[in-house]
Write a protein that holds these residues in place. Structure first.
Motif, PDB file in Angstrom:
ATOM      1  N   LEU A   1     -24.150 -79.742   8.175  1.00 33.90           N
ATOM      2  CA  LEU A   1     -24.661 -78.404   8.455  1.00 33.90           C
ATOM      3  C   LEU A   1     -23.485 -77.510   8.819  1.00 33.90           C
ATOM      4  O   LEU A   1     -22.626 -77.916   9.612  1.00 33.90           O
ATOM      5  CB  LEU A   1     -25.661 -78.445   9.610  1.00 33.90           C
ATOM      6  CG  LEU A   1     -26.297 -77.119  10.018  1.00 33.90           C
ATOM      7  CD1 LEU A   1     -27.199 -76.604   8.911  1.00 33.90           C
ATOM      8  CD2 LEU A   1     -27.073 -77.287  11.309  1.00 33.90           C
ATOM      9  N   GLY A   2     -23.447 -76.319   8.233  1.00 30.22           N
ATOM     10  CA  GLY A   2     -22.351 -75.417   8.557  1.00 30.22           C
ATOM     11  C   GLY A   2     -22.446 -74.098   7.818  1.00 30.22           C
ATOM     12  O   GLY A   2     -23.342 -73.873   7.012  1.00 30.22           O
ATOM     13  N   PRO A   3     -21.479 -73.207   8.085  1.00 33.31           N
ATOM     14  CA  PRO A   3     -21.481 -71.877   7.466  1.00 33.31           C
ATOM     15  C   PRO A   3     -21.032 -71.919   6.009  1.00 33.31           C
ATOM     16  O   PRO A   3     -20.252 -72.767   5.601  1.00 33.31           O
ATOM     17  CB  PRO A   3     -20.482 -71.102   8.317  1.00 33.31           C
ATOM     18  CG  PRO A   3     -19.552 -72.148   8.833  1.00 33.31           C
ATOM     19  CD  PRO A   3     -20.381 -73.380   9.031  1.00 33.31           C
ATOM     20  N   VAL A   4     -21.550 -70.962   5.233  1.00 30.49           N
ATOM     21  CA  VAL A   4     -21.175 -70.749   3.837  1.00 30.49           C
ATOM     22  C   VAL A   4     -20.753 -69.286   3.730  1.00 30.49           C
ATOM     23  O   VAL A   4     -21.476 -68.408   4.180  1.00 30.49           O
ATOM     24  CB  VAL A   4     -22.363 -71.033   2.891  1.00 30.49           C
ATOM     25  CG1 VAL A   4     -21.963 -70.839   1.446  1.00 30.49           C
ATOM     26  CG2 VAL A   4     -22.905 -72.426   3.110  1.00 30.49           C
ATOM     27  N   VAL A   5     -19.588 -69.032   3.148  1.00 30.89           N
ATOM     28  CA  VAL A   5     -19.031 -67.680   3.091  1.00 30.89           C
ATOM     29  C   VAL A   5     -18.639 -67.347   1.659  1.00 30.89           C
ATOM     30  O   VAL A   5     -18.099 -68.197   0.952  1.00 30.89           O
ATOM     31  CB  VAL A   5     -17.779 -67.570   3.997  1.00 30.89           C
ATOM     32  CG1 VAL A   5     -17.166 -66.192   3.905  1.00 30.89           C
ATOM     33  CG2 VAL A   5     -18.109 -67.920   5.427  1.00 30.89           C
ATOM     34  N   SER A   6     -18.905 -66.123   1.229  1.00 30.62           N
ATOM     35  CA  SER A   6     -18.478 -65.645  -0.097  1.00 30.62           C
ATOM     36  C   SER A   6     -17.878 -64.255   0.036  1.00 30.62           C
ATOM     37  O   SER A   6     -18.402 -63.412   0.755  1.00 30.62           O
ATOM     38  CB  SER A   6     -19.657 -65.549  -1.057  1.00 30.62           C
ATOM     39  OG  SER A   6     -20.127 -66.815  -1.381  1.00 30.62           O
ATOM     40  N   LEU A   7     -16.807 -64.049  -0.688  1.00 28.31           N
ATOM     41  CA  LEU A   7     -16.156 -62.750  -0.763  1.00 28.31           C
ATOM     42  C   LEU A   7     -16.125 -62.364  -2.226  1.00 28.31           C
ATOM     43  O   LEU A   7     -15.523 -63.061  -3.045  1.00 28.31           O
ATOM     44  CB  LEU A   7     -14.734 -62.833  -0.195  1.00 28.31           C
ATOM     45  CG  LEU A   7     -13.903 -61.565  -0.247  1.00 28.31           C
ATOM     46  CD1 LEU A   7     -14.481 -60.514   0.704  1.00 28.31           C
ATOM     47  CD2 LEU A   7     -12.456 -61.867   0.111  1.00 28.31           C
ATOM     48  N   GLU A   8     -16.828 -61.272  -2.565  1.00 25.83           N
ATOM     49  CA  GLU A   8     -16.865 -60.819  -3.961  1.00 25.83           C
ATOM     50  C   GLU A   8     -15.614 -60.016  -4.251  1.00 25.83           C
ATOM     51  O   GLU A   8     -15.311 -59.060  -3.567  1.00 25.83           O
ATOM     52  CB  GLU A   8     -18.112 -59.979  -4.204  1.00 25.83           C
ATOM     53  CG  GLU A   8     -19.386 -60.779  -4.119  1.00 25.83           C
ATOM     54  CD  GLU A   8     -20.613 -59.957  -4.447  1.00 25.83           C
ATOM     55  OE1 GLU A   8     -20.535 -59.091  -5.349  1.00 25.83           O
ATOM     56  OE2 GLU A   8     -21.641 -60.168  -3.797  1.00 25.83           O
ATOM     57  N   VAL A   9     -14.884 -60.452  -5.272  1.00 25.71           N
ATOM     58  CA  VAL A   9     -13.689 -59.752  -5.727  1.00 25.71           C
ATOM     59  C   VAL A   9     -14.002 -59.209  -7.121  1.00 25.71           C
ATOM     60  O   VAL A   9     -14.942 -59.678  -7.758  1.00 25.71           O
ATOM     61  CB  VAL A   9     -12.460 -60.687  -5.738  1.00 25.71           C
ATOM     62  CG1 VAL A   9     -12.099 -61.114  -4.332  1.00 25.71           C
ATOM     63  CG2 VAL A   9     -12.685 -61.887  -6.618  1.00 25.71           C
ATOM     64  N   PRO A  10     -13.248 -58.241  -7.616  1.00 24.95           N
ATOM     65  CA  PRO A  10     -13.555 -57.701  -8.946  1.00 24.95           C
ATOM     66  C   PRO A  10     -13.615 -58.807 -10.006  1.00 24.95           C
ATOM     67  O   PRO A  10     -12.655 -59.540 -10.203  1.00 24.95           O
ATOM     68  CB  PRO A  10     -12.399 -56.731  -9.203  1.00 24.95           C
ATOM     69  CG  PRO A  10     -11.956 -56.320  -7.832  1.00 24.95           C
ATOM     70  CD  PRO A  10     -12.144 -57.537  -6.966  1.00 24.95           C
ATOM     71  N   GLY A  11     -14.777 -58.964 -10.628  1.00 24.96           N
ATOM     72  CA  GLY A  11     -14.971 -59.949 -11.678  1.00 24.96           C
ATOM     73  C   GLY A  11     -15.298 -61.347 -11.218  1.00 24.96           C
ATOM     74  O   GLY A  11     -15.483 -62.237 -12.032  1.00 24.96           O
ATOM     75  N   GLY A  12     -15.385 -61.571  -9.905  1.00 24.84           N
ATOM     76  CA  GLY A  12     -15.640 -62.930  -9.451  1.00 24.84           C
ATOM     77  C   GLY A  12     -15.990 -63.023  -7.979  1.00 24.84           C
ATOM     78  O   GLY A  12     -16.334 -62.035  -7.344  1.00 24.84           O
ATOM     79  N   ALA A  13     -15.882 -64.228  -7.448  1.00 22.28           N
ATOM     80  CA  ALA A  13     -16.186 -64.474  -6.041  1.00 22.28           C
ATOM     81  C   ALA A  13     -15.356 -65.651  -5.546  1.00 22.28           C
ATOM     82  O   ALA A  13     -15.165 -66.635  -6.254  1.00 22.28           O
ATOM     83  CB  ALA A  13     -17.669 -64.772  -5.861  1.00 22.28           C
ATOM     84  N   ILE A  14     -14.880 -65.519  -4.322  1.00 20.39           N
ATOM     85  CA  ILE A  14     -14.195 -66.611  -3.630  1.00 20.39           C
ATOM     86  C   ILE A  14     -15.196 -67.122  -2.599  1.00 20.39           C
ATOM     87  O   ILE A  14     -15.749 -66.331  -1.829  1.00 20.39           O
ATOM     88  CB  ILE A  14     -12.921 -66.121  -2.935  1.00 20.39           C
ATOM     89  CG1 ILE A  14     -11.944 -65.588  -3.966  1.00 20.39           C
ATOM     90  CG2 ILE A  14     -12.291 -67.240  -2.116  1.00 20.39           C
ATOM     91  CD1 ILE A  14     -10.753 -64.873  -3.376  1.00 20.39           C
ATOM     92  N   SER A  15     -15.462 -68.421  -2.606  1.00 16.06           N
ATOM     93  CA  SER A  15     -16.481 -68.975  -1.723  1.00 16.06           C
ATOM     94  C   SER A  15     -15.974 -70.218  -1.013  1.00 16.06           C
ATOM     95  O   SER A  15     -15.095 -70.916  -1.511  1.00 16.06           O
ATOM     96  CB  SER A  15     -17.728 -69.359  -2.523  1.00 16.06           C
ATOM     97  OG  SER A  15     -18.237 -68.239  -3.184  1.00 16.06           O
ATOM     98  N   GLY A  16     -16.571 -70.484   0.118  1.00 18.24           N
ATOM     99  CA  GLY A  16     -16.220 -71.686   0.848  1.00 18.24           C
ATOM    100  C   GLY A  16     -17.165 -71.900   2.012  1.00 18.24           C
ATOM    101  O   GLY A  16     -17.989 -71.051   2.320  1.00 18.24           O
ATOM    102  N   ALA A  17     -17.043 -73.060   2.612  1.00 19.20           N
ATOM    103  CA  ALA A  17     -17.857 -73.374   3.770  1.00 19.20           C
ATOM    104  C   ALA A  17     -17.272 -74.570   4.493  1.00 19.20           C
ATOM    105  O   ALA A  17     -16.351 -75.224   4.011  1.00 19.20           O
ATOM    106  CB  ALA A  17     -19.295 -73.657   3.357  1.00 19.20           C
ATOM    107  N   LEU A  18     -17.823 -74.838   5.643  1.00 15.01           N
ATOM    108  CA  LEU A  18     -17.392 -75.936   6.471  1.00 15.01           C
ATOM    109  C   LEU A  18     -18.645 -76.571   7.036  1.00 15.01           C
ATOM    110  O   LEU A  18     -19.556 -75.848   7.439  1.00 15.01           O
ATOM    111  CB  LEU A  18     -16.499 -75.396   7.589  1.00 15.01           C
ATOM    112  CG  LEU A  18     -15.850 -76.369   8.534  1.00 15.01           C
ATOM    113  CD1 LEU A  18     -14.826 -77.217   7.776  1.00 15.01           C
ATOM    114  CD2 LEU A  18     -15.145 -75.599   9.636  1.00 15.01           C
ATOM    115  N   GLY A  19     -18.731 -77.882   7.037  1.00 13.18           N
ATOM    116  CA  GLY A  19     -19.925 -78.529   7.563  1.00 13.18           C
ATOM    117  C   GLY A  19     -19.588 -79.752   8.377  1.00 13.18           C
ATOM    118  O   GLY A  19     -18.711 -80.529   8.022  1.00 13.18           O
ATOM    119  N   LEU A  20     -20.254 -79.902   9.474  1.00  8.61           N
ATOM    120  CA  LEU A  20     -20.079 -81.069  10.320  1.00  8.61           C
ATOM    121  C   LEU A  20     -21.333 -81.914  10.202  1.00  8.61           C
ATOM    122  O   LEU A  20     -22.444 -81.379  10.210  1.00  8.61           O
ATOM    123  CB  LEU A  20     -19.861 -80.638  11.774  1.00  8.61           C
ATOM    124  CG  LEU A  20     -19.524 -81.739  12.762  1.00  8.61           C
ATOM    125  CD1 LEU A  20     -18.248 -82.463  12.350  1.00  8.61           C
ATOM    126  CD2 LEU A  20     -19.373 -81.164  14.146  1.00  8.61           C
ATOM    127  N   GLY A  21     -21.167 -83.214  10.087  1.00 10.44           N
ATOM    128  CA  GLY A  21     -22.336 -84.063   9.934  1.00 10.44           C
ATOM    129  C   GLY A  21     -21.993 -85.527   9.888  1.00 10.44           C
ATOM    130  O   GLY A  21     -20.979 -85.964  10.440  1.00 10.44           O
TER     131      GLY A  21
END
Length: 163
Positions: free
Chosen positions: A103-123
């Motif tokens: 379980l953890g956060p999911v983050v996305s940053l939309e850049v021109p023409g695409g998206a950078i995404s990531g997350a971290l989860g502890l479990g």
């Protein structure tokens, strides 16, 4: 520019699922050296508790030992603006076969023409486990090309169909 690069490095550092924090409908294939071909897809779920968009991302390894991954996500903050770029922050619950749950956060940053995404989860996965992932998705409507890395594989290149 240095602040932008530092922020991007921080977002990648806070990286569970490489799929965007916002739900979307996709279907495609991915390839990772050493493991083989993955069938992957995502879907916008038909329910929105408290008005939150929800989605499901899934991957199944088609070659080698059985492996499956599912990420249930809720987009908590869909319309944040960071340096004139749209940002989404959500919460993800990942379920894995062989058994693992994070379980953890999911983050996305939309850049021109695409998206950078990531997350971290502890479990849990054979004991206390930190799951992570980061990726870049290039949108070539109605297709997308995605390059990602996670604790499950060092590199995955995927071609996805968007609908």
């Amino acid at each position: 520019m240095k602040r932008t690069l530092a922020l991007l490095a921080l977002l990648l550092g806070f990286s569970l699922a490489q799929a965007p924090a916002y739900p979307e409908n996709t279907l495609g294939l991915g390839y990772t050296p050493g493991k083989g071909v993955y069938l992957q897809g995502s879907a916008l779920l038909p329910f929105s508790p408290l008005g939150l968009d929800t989605g499901l991302d899934a991957q199944v390894l088609l070659s080698g030992s059985p492996e499956a991954y599912a990420l249930l996500k809720a987009n908590l903050f869909p319309g944040l603006v960071l340096m004139d770029l749209y940002t989404s922050v959500g919460l993800g619950l990942d379920l894995r076969y062989p058994f693992g749950v994070h379980l953890g956060p999911v983050v996305s940053l939309e850049v021109p023409g695409g998206a950078i995404s990531g997350a971290l989860g502890l479990g849990y996965q054979n004991g206390l486990h930190l799951a992570w992932g980061a990726g870049f998705r290039l949108y070539l409507e109605p297709m997308a090309l995605e390059a990602s890395a996670s604790d499950r594989y060092p590199f995955l290149l995927s071609l996805l169909y968007l609908w």
